[in-house]
Design a protein around this motif. Sequence first.
Motif, PDB file in Angstrom:
ATOM      1  N   THR A 105       0.841  -1.190   0.000  1.00  0.00           N
ATOM      2  CA  THR A 105       0.000   0.000   0.000  1.00  0.00           C
ATOM      3  C   THR A 105       0.878   1.241   0.000  1.00  0.00           C
ATOM      4  O   THR A 105       1.743   1.402   0.870  1.00  0.00           O
ATOM      5  CB  THR A 105      -0.913   0.021   1.238  1.00  0.00           C
ATOM      6  OG1 THR A 105      -1.677  -1.192   1.270  1.00  0.00           O
ATOM      7  CG2 THR A 105      -1.854   1.216   1.192  1.00  0.00           C
ATOM      8  N   ILE A 106       0.697   2.104  -0.985  1.00  0.00           N
ATOM      9  CA  ILE A 106       1.459   3.356  -1.111  1.00  0.00           C
ATOM     10  C   ILE A 106       0.631   4.484  -0.502  1.00  0.00           C
ATOM     11  O   ILE A 106      -0.474   4.775  -0.960  1.00  0.00           O
ATOM     12  CB  ILE A 106       1.800   3.646  -2.577  1.00  0.00           C
ATOM     13  CG1 ILE A 106       2.631   2.496  -3.157  1.00  0.00           C
ATOM     14  CG2 ILE A 106       2.554   4.964  -2.694  1.00  0.00           C
ATOM     15  CD1 ILE A 106       2.934   2.651  -4.625  1.00  0.00           C
ATOM     16  N   LEU A 107       1.161   5.092   0.547  1.00  0.00           N
ATOM     17  CA  LEU A 107       0.457   6.162   1.232  1.00  0.00           C
ATOM     18  C   LEU A 107       0.667   7.479   0.496  1.00  0.00           C
ATOM     19  O   LEU A 107       1.756   7.765  -0.007  1.00  0.00           O
ATOM     20  CB  LEU A 107       0.944   6.281   2.681  1.00  0.00           C
ATOM     21  CG  LEU A 107       0.801   5.017   3.533  1.00  0.00           C
ATOM     22  CD1 LEU A 107       1.354   5.269   4.928  1.00  0.00           C
ATOM     23  CD2 LEU A 107      -0.660   4.587   3.620  1.00  0.00           C
ATOM     24  N   ASP A 108      -0.359   8.293   0.441  1.00  0.00           N
ATOM     25  CA  ASP A 108      -0.310   9.596  -0.231  1.00  0.00           C
ATOM     26  C   ASP A 108      -0.309  10.688   0.835  1.00  0.00           C
ATOM     27  O   ASP A 108      -1.180  10.722   1.711  1.00  0.00           O
ATOM     28  CB  ASP A 108      -1.519   9.745  -1.161  1.00  0.00           C
ATOM     29  CG  ASP A 108      -1.411  10.997  -2.006  1.00  0.00           C
ATOM     30  OD1 ASP A 108      -0.322  11.597  -2.027  1.00  0.00           O
ATOM     31  OD2 ASP A 108      -2.417  11.365  -2.633  1.00  0.00           O
ATOM     32  N   ASN A 109       0.685  11.586   0.754  1.00  0.00           N
ATOM     33  CA  ASN A 109       0.752  12.690   1.712  1.00  0.00           C
ATOM     34  C   ASN A 109       0.251  14.004   1.120  1.00  0.00           C
ATOM     35  O   ASN A 109       0.639  15.082   1.555  1.00  0.00           O
ATOM     36  CB  ASN A 109       2.183  12.860   2.226  1.00  0.00           C
ATOM     37  CG  ASN A 109       3.167  13.117   1.093  1.00  0.00           C
ATOM     38  OD1 ASN A 109       2.777  13.104  -0.084  1.00  0.00           O
ATOM     39  ND2 ASN A 109       4.430  13.353   1.425  1.00  0.00           N
ATOM     40  N   ASP A 110      -0.586  13.912   0.105  1.00  0.00           N
ATOM     41  CA  ASP A 110      -1.221  15.088  -0.506  1.00  0.00           C
ATOM     42  C   ASP A 110      -0.199  16.068  -1.078  1.00  0.00           C
ATOM     43  O   ASP A 110      -0.421  17.293  -1.086  1.00  0.00           O
ATOM     44  CB  ASP A 110      -2.119  15.821   0.492  1.00  0.00           C
ATOM     45  CG  ASP A 110      -3.236  14.926   0.994  1.00  0.00           C
ATOM     46  OD1 ASP A 110      -3.630  14.027   0.225  1.00  0.00           O
ATOM     47  OD2 ASP A 110      -3.699  15.116   2.122  1.00  0.00           O
ATOM     48  N   GLY A 111       0.937  15.580  -1.546  1.00  0.00           N
ATOM     49  CA  GLY A 111       1.912  16.429  -2.220  1.00  0.00           C
ATOM     50  C   GLY A 111       2.693  17.352  -1.327  1.00  0.00           C
ATOM     51  O   GLY A 111       3.248  18.359  -1.799  1.00  0.00           O
ATOM     52  N   LYS A 112       2.789  17.060  -0.024  1.00  0.00           N
ATOM     53  CA  LYS A 112       3.494  17.970   0.875  1.00  0.00           C
ATOM     54  C   LYS A 112       5.000  17.934   0.639  1.00  0.00           C
ATOM     55  O   LYS A 112       5.673  18.964   0.714  1.00  0.00           O
ATOM     56  CB  LYS A 112       3.179  17.608   2.322  1.00  0.00           C
ATOM     57  CG  LYS A 112       1.719  17.840   2.698  1.00  0.00           C
ATOM     58  CD  LYS A 112       1.474  17.467   4.142  1.00  0.00           C
ATOM     59  CE  LYS A 112       0.010  17.706   4.506  1.00  0.00           C
ATOM     60  NZ  LYS A 112      -0.276  17.330   5.910  1.00  0.00           N
ATOM     61  N   ASP A 113       5.566  16.767   0.392  1.00  0.00           N
ATOM     62  CA  ASP A 113       7.014  16.635   0.227  1.00  0.00           C
ATOM     63  C   ASP A 113       7.441  16.551  -1.230  1.00  0.00           C
ATOM     64  O   ASP A 113       8.611  16.297  -1.513  1.00  0.00           O
ATOM     65  CB  ASP A 113       7.506  15.371   0.961  1.00  0.00           C
ATOM     66  CG  ASP A 113       7.222  15.452   2.445  1.00  0.00           C
ATOM     67  OD1 ASP A 113       7.089  16.577   2.938  1.00  0.00           O
ATOM     68  OD2 ASP A 113       7.130  14.386   3.086  1.00  0.00           O
ATOM     69  N   GLU A 114       6.521  16.741  -2.152  1.00  0.00           N
ATOM     70  CA  GLU A 114       6.871  16.626  -3.558  1.00  0.00           C
ATOM     71  C   GLU A 114       7.477  17.933  -4.066  1.00  0.00           C
ATOM     72  O   GLU A 114       7.024  19.028  -3.726  1.00  0.00           O
ATOM     73  CB  GLU A 114       5.636  16.265  -4.380  1.00  0.00           C
ATOM     74  CG  GLU A 114       5.078  14.884  -4.044  1.00  0.00           C
ATOM     75  CD  GLU A 114       3.885  14.556  -4.908  1.00  0.00           C
ATOM     76  OE1 GLU A 114       3.542  15.387  -5.770  1.00  0.00           O
ATOM     77  OE2 GLU A 114       3.309  13.465  -4.725  1.00  0.00           O
TER      78      GLU A 114
END
Length: 263
Positions: free
Chosen positions: A217-226
């Motif tokens: 399962t790949i967790l999504d952090n809503d683009g915070k560290d992208e």
Amino acid sequence: MVSKKQKANITFYMDMICFVADGVFYAELNEFFQRELAAEGYSGCEVRVTPACTDIIIRANHTQDVLGVKGRRIRELTSLVQKRFNFPDGTVELYADKVAARGLSAVSQCESLKFKLLQGLAVRRAAYSVVRYVMESGAKGCEVIVSGKLRAARAKAMKFSEGFMLHSGNPAKEFIDSAVRHVEMKQGVLGIKVKIMLDHDPTGRVGPKNPLPDVITILDNDGKDEVSVDAPVSESKIAAEPAAPAADAAGAPEAAAAPTEAF
């Protein structure tokens, strides 16, 4: 005088006797309900033993038919179970529970297939109807095996499968629900086996709570560290050697020229 080792052996053998007796009781009870409640869609039972009484929960598709008119049928079954297994009066109670997901119950689908074959439906058509209904109910895979004298005089086995199915390992014990039934046809006895691969359910109602061990399962952090990258970027992973100090680099030529001036 009995030693501690002998007491331990006696306790072990008594536990084994109770374990075997419980297994024989459940097997005979299950067989009795299979014969009596086949038309009501019997899908298994659960025995809960308490100090006060023994509760037997019957799972079926048509619970109203199990209860009967004003509870007459359930009282008859309670009386039969009480007399057969020598329960004291008022120490055994029978309850009817509706199957949560009929399409994900291997026992229900096995009984359904058995009923269709007894009605004279073709084997291929009956098996594919069961497989289709199971897959539409949310299962990950389904497998139906029918063996015996299907059409000709020579016996054979037919397998109908769809979806994903595990056959070995510990996940096969947790995610696979299977059932076996025998159908007494005019030409002989047919064997039916239904296997259903359940899907992961966090609530644990229609499937195991634990997911498959190989699921990632790949967790999504809503683009915070992208970080947006507009052009190709190269990065060296090898550590650079430290540079020499500037003072040492300037004094080296003077030290080399001093002997020449002396001559």
